[in-house]
Enzyme design. Structure first.
Site: not given
Length: 258
Positions: A181-183, A210
């Protein structure tokens, strides 16, 4: 809050970059939008802010290009435009990894949506009974603002460090389901594809990152705020400006993440 902030990306082969840059610049200037659009042979990555009418006008114009009709930006609101100016830039990659063998435009990695991930975390395993390991692909200063506490965090200063970090730690993931996951999705998509290239099975990306998780769930399992690459610095679980001070990252460390 009257300002609409959008972020979006798409990996798709682009071969008309100078003309596309000018067309998008003219559109944004006509609508008084500010922010950044990154264009590269592998696709588009954008962060823009303006009035609702201007944002809607830009998206309508963007969707007139058949290559971008399926782009659905993530949105958040603020009282002020968090960008000082408009930039439309040509780059080698829309998110820098420096691994030319990773070509997301050739096919996406499997993705898990936010409600499904939340359910997996609630029950302690995926739907096939495997342990789920969350993998944070962001830079260290972003993780410090907010995170999934149980996630693996390599404390990288730049996304270019990720391939070496995962190569040295592959045994950790044996027999488990990995969710990167990342932004906003762009880094975790490249990361998931790279892990597949390494022969690691059961790898997923968190669809929309996110920001989509906070939008589509009640935020359970998330702690803190979410760092964003604009003047807001971070948004809270309601996707509104968190109001926290944060030093601007060193220029060489900036990995904008739509």
């Amino acid at each position: 809050m009257s300002i609409v902030n959008i972020s979006a990306y798409k990996f798709i082969s682009l071969d008309d970059l100078p003309a596309l840059r000018e067309r998008l610049r003219e559109c944004c200037e006509a609508l008084a939008l500010k922010g950044t659009i990154l264009l590269a042979p592998e696709g588009i990555n954008l962060f823009l802010a303006g009035s609702r009418a201007s944002i809607d006008g830009f998206i309508a114009s963007l969707h007139e290009d058949p290559r971008f009709t399926d782009i659905e930006p993530k949105e958040s609101l603020s009282d002020e435009v968090p960008f000082g100016r408009l930039r439309v830039r040509l780059k080698r990659e829309i998110i820098t990894m420096r691994l030319p063998t990773v070509r997301p435009e050739g096919g996406r990695a499997p993705a898990v949506d936010a409600p499904t991930l939340q359910r997996w975390l609630d029950q302690g395993h995926d739907d096939e009974g495997r342990e789920v390991v969350l993998l944070d692909t962001r830079n260290d200063y972003e993780v410090d603002v907010g995170k999934f506490p149980q996630a693996v965090d390599y404390r990288i200063a730049s996304f270019t460090e990720f391939p070496a970090a995962i190569a040295a730690d592959r045994a950790r993931y044996d027999g488990k389901t990995i969710v990167s996951y990342c932004t906003g999705g762009i880094r975790c998509e490249k990361a998931a594809l790279h892990m597949q290239d390494l022969g690691m099975p059961h790898v997923y990306q968190l669809e929309g990152g996110i920001l989509k998780y906070l939008e589509q769930t009640d935020g359970t399992h998330w702690r803190g705020d979410c760092f964003v690459f604009d003047g807001r610095v971070a948004v809270d679980s309601a996707l509104t400006p968190a109001g926290i001070p944060m030093p601007v990252p060193r220029a060489k460390d900036k990995d904008s993440d739509a």
